[in-house]
Write a protein that holds these residues in place. Structure first.
Motif, mmCIF file in Angstrom:
data_model
loop_
_atom_site.group_PDB
_atom_site.id
_atom_site.type_symbol
_atom_site.label_atom_id
_atom_site.label_comp_id
_atom_site.label_asym_id
_atom_site.label_seq_id
_atom_site.Cartn_x
_atom_site.Cartn_y
_atom_site.Cartn_z
ATOM 1 N N THR A 57 0.849 -1.203 0.000
ATOM 2 C CA THR A 57 0.000 0.000 0.000
ATOM 3 C C THR A 57 0.883 1.251 0.000
ATOM 4 O O THR A 57 0.627 2.211 -0.730
ATOM 5 C CB THR A 57 -0.920 0.010 1.249
ATOM 6 O OG1 THR A 57 -1.735 -1.163 1.219
ATOM 7 C CG2 THR A 57 -1.810 1.237 1.290
ATOM 8 N N ASN A 58 1.932 1.208 0.786
ATOM 9 C CA ASN A 58 2.871 2.330 0.849
ATOM 10 C C ASN A 58 3.497 2.604 -0.521
ATOM 11 O O ASN A 58 3.587 3.748 -0.960
ATOM 12 C CB ASN A 58 3.959 2.009 1.879
ATOM 13 C CG ASN A 58 4.937 3.145 2.074
ATOM 14 O OD1 ASN A 58 4.528 4.279 2.329
ATOM 15 N ND2 ASN A 58 6.213 2.866 1.934
ATOM 16 N N ALA A 59 3.910 1.535 -1.204
ATOM 17 C CA ALA A 59 4.562 1.708 -2.510
ATOM 18 C C ALA A 59 3.597 2.289 -3.544
ATOM 19 O O ALA A 59 4.017 2.940 -4.496
ATOM 20 C CB ALA A 59 5.119 0.380 -2.995
ATOM 21 N N ARG A 60 2.292 2.051 -3.349
ATOM 22 C CA ARG A 60 1.290 2.613 -4.267
ATOM 23 C C ARG A 60 0.956 4.056 -3.923
ATOM 24 O O ARG A 60 -0.011 4.613 -4.439
ATOM 25 C CB ARG A 60 -0.002 1.792 -4.208
ATOM 26 C CG ARG A 60 0.129 0.390 -4.745
ATOM 27 C CD ARG A 60 -1.244 -0.307 -4.785
ATOM 28 N NE ARG A 60 -1.066 -1.715 -5.096
ATOM 29 C CZ ARG A 60 -1.151 -2.713 -4.214
ATOM 30 N NH1 ARG A 60 -1.465 -2.449 -2.947
ATOM 31 N NH2 ARG A 60 -0.933 -3.957 -4.582
ATOM 32 N N MET A 61 1.686 4.664 -3.032
ATOM 33 C CA MET A 61 1.403 6.000 -2.512
ATOM 34 C C MET A 61 0.042 6.059 -1.833
ATOM 35 O O MET A 61 -0.636 7.082 -1.817
ATOM 36 C CB MET A 61 1.535 7.097 -3.584
ATOM 37 C CG MET A 61 2.979 7.503 -3.867
ATOM 38 S SD MET A 61 3.146 8.962 -4.958
ATOM 39 C CE MET A 61 3.429 10.277 -3.760
ATOM 40 N N GLY A 62 -0.357 4.913 -1.250
ATOM 41 C CA GLY A 62 -1.576 4.893 -0.445
ATOM 42 C C GLY A 62 -1.290 5.453 0.942
ATOM 43 O O GLY A 62 -0.139 5.748 1.272
ATOM 44 N N VAL A 63 -2.349 5.580 1.748
ATOM 45 C CA VAL A 63 -2.187 6.150 3.085
ATOM 46 C C VAL A 63 -1.750 5.060 4.070
ATOM 47 O O VAL A 63 -2.398 4.020 4.175
ATOM 48 C CB VAL A 63 -3.490 6.823 3.558
ATOM 49 C CG1 VAL A 63 -3.342 7.324 4.997
ATOM 50 C CG2 VAL A 63 -3.854 7.975 2.630
ATOM 51 N N ILE A 64 -0.672 5.317 4.774
ATOM 52 C CA ILE A 64 -0.157 4.396 5.787
ATOM 53 C C ILE A 64 0.232 5.210 7.017
ATOM 54 O O ILE A 64 0.164 6.433 7.002
ATOM 55 C CB ILE A 64 1.084 3.602 5.289
ATOM 56 C CG1 ILE A 64 2.203 4.532 4.789
ATOM 57 C CG2 ILE A 64 0.722 2.651 4.154
ATOM 58 C CD1 ILE A 64 3.227 4.902 5.765
#
Lengths: 324, 165
Positions: free
Chosen positions: A104-111
């Motif tokens: 999720t982080n690599a997809r520029m999602g919220v973490i």
């Protein structure tokens, strides 16, 4: 109140008969002026964001914009569902949850950074696996985040937590060490046992360099997060068994700092060494950035560092291409 | 170095992929936005060392622009910061160097910004975990840690005179 060492921490906990998590809340109250309830709610908000990042990652098989990661959390989930894992459910589930967060982080999602984004998979990995495999409730896990943050607070102030400053030992190393102590406390171990597990976990990652392919937080970062969860559980089991680190935790943390200071710049998140410059790593970088004249210039500059001090201008087009 | 709260360790809540190269960079850009009280019209951003080497993979450039546009670390618009900067008529220029003589850290950005005829310079280092240190405002040396919006408020109060607001 300012706890700056694990010795201070154990003294405080034993004197006040408190857990590490409670010590963290006490310190936060003193320093921020906020109430216990407010502080707990703020941490719970972070816990819920972590939960969504795991859920998103477990259900999303898409690739990251770079094309070099994505889809592995879903594979891991299917493998676990088939029921024949070697590592047992607690470690396998931690691996899946950790991978989900880092993807999720690599997809520029919220973490949630724990303590950094590059190492954001480890704590959610162990926490959500513990929840699935034991009877811990949400609020117990929120307390676990206080345990983790106290251990991380000591590490961050004595040493470092970013790969650019101290290599991967500072990043995945710190997160794994925090997670190990957290597992011990959530399982009812003493603060002293938790601190020993923290030391044991960190010792096992000392010297690890930060060498991300093309400078992306994906290869090898995501799988290092995943493996970090197994190290955290092994270190926690040793602590709970009453096994002690022969080198005191504060000395281990200080050693991490000394090693990080000595580590060459090429191995501290500059993508100029290690796996980043393997033939495959170089090819990935070339493929991702080849359209950008700016990066051509930069790449040339890596061999002739002196040429790089000149001014270069990023046009919208080149810079946008680079990000994909 | 300079971590004061459990939320410096567990946090920030942020868009990926890097707390030091993405979230910390948002804060540095955001400081400029706060000191100007609005988006700048023109910026020159100097990136040093690890920031200069890996900004594309980490979206450091987008994060800085996002901060300059006034976004928080968890704002999903950061992904589209270039397009949004164009829309806001923000003209930008990135320059790169190996190391920063002024401040010894691998993740340094110095931003020169203009808005409404005023110019400011902000130097910041992203020290890890989304915590940034502002070491310079205009020609004044400073040591200001930013990891929350509360910190931004304190910064505005401290520097209101220095930036002529």
């Amino acid at each position: 109140m300012d706890i700056q060492s694990t010795i201070d921490l154990i003294d405080y906990c034993e004197r006040e008969n408190k857990t590490i998590a409670e010590a963290m809340i006490d310190q936060e109250q003193v320093r921020s002026g906020r109430s216990r309830e407010q502080i707990f709610e703020m941490m719970k908000e972070r816990f819920l964001k972590m939960q969504s990042a795991v859920q998103d990652g477990l259900n999303d098989a898409s690739e990251a914009p770079s094309g070099i990661s994505g889809g592995d959390a879903v594979k891991m989930k299917k493998y676990i569902e088939a029921g024949d894992m070697l590592s047992g459910s607690i470690i396998s589930d931690a691996m899946a949850c950790s991978m989900a967060t880092s993807e999720t982080n690599a997809r520029m999602g919220v973490i949630v950074a724990t303590p950094t984004a590059g190492a954001a998979g480890i704590l959610p990995g162990v926490l959500f696996s513990l929840q699935k495999n034991t009877d811990l409730e949400d609020d117990d896990l929120v307390m676990g985040l206080f345990t983790a943050s106290m251990l991380g607070y000591i590490i961050a102030n004595r040493s470092f937590i970013s790969g650019a400053a101290g290599g991967c030992q500072a990043e995945v190393g710190s997160a794994t060490a925090m997670a190990a102590g957290t597992i011990v406390e959530l399982k009812g171990g003493s603060p002293r046992q938790a601190v020993h597990s923290t030391a044991i976990a960190m010792k096992s990652l000392l010297g690890l360099v930060c060498d991300p392919v093309a400078g992306l937080v994906e290869v090898p970062c995501i799988k290092r997060n995943v493996i970090g969860t197994s190290i955290a559980f092994s270190a926690a089991d040793m602590g709970l068994a009453g096994i002690e680190s022969r080198i005191p935790c504060d000395e281990v943390i200080d050693t991490m700092y000394d090693i990080g200071k000595d580590m060459p710049r090429a191995l501290k998140e500059t993508a100029l060494g290690g796996l980043a410059i393997t033939p495959t790593g170089q090819k990935v970088k070339e493929r991702l950035f080849s359209k950008s004249s700016l990066v051509d210039q930069l790449r040339g500059g890596n061999e002739h560092a002196d040429d790089r001090n000149g001014k270069s201008t990023a046009s919208t087009e080149t810079a946008e291409t680079g990000g994909r | 170095m300079g971590y004061n709260s459990c939320f410096d360790i567990i946090g920030p809540i942020m868009v990926g992929p890097s707390s030091s190269h993405t979230a910390g960079a948002v804060w540095i850009g955001r400081v400029v936005y706060e000191l100007l009280g609005k988006e700048p019209e023109e910026v020159e951003i100097q990136l040093f060392d690890s920031f200069a080497e890996t900004y594309q993979g980490h979206g450091t450039d987008k994060a800085l622009l996002g901060g300059l546009l006034g976004y928080d670390t968890e704002d999903e618009r950061i992904k589209h910061a270039y397009a949004l900067a164009e829309e806001a008529n923000l003209s930008y220029d990135f320059t790169f160097a190996d190391s920063c003589e002024e401040f010894d850290h691998p993740n340094v950005a110095i931003v020169h910004a203009k808005a409404d005829g005023r110019s400011i310079v902000v130097g910041g280092a992203s020290v890890g975990g989304g915590l940034s240190k502002i070491f310079r405002v205009n020609s004044e040396k400073t040591d200001f840690s930013i990891s929350t919006t509360d910190d931004l408020k304190k910064l505005r109060e401290s520097f209101s005179e220095a930036v002529g607001r």
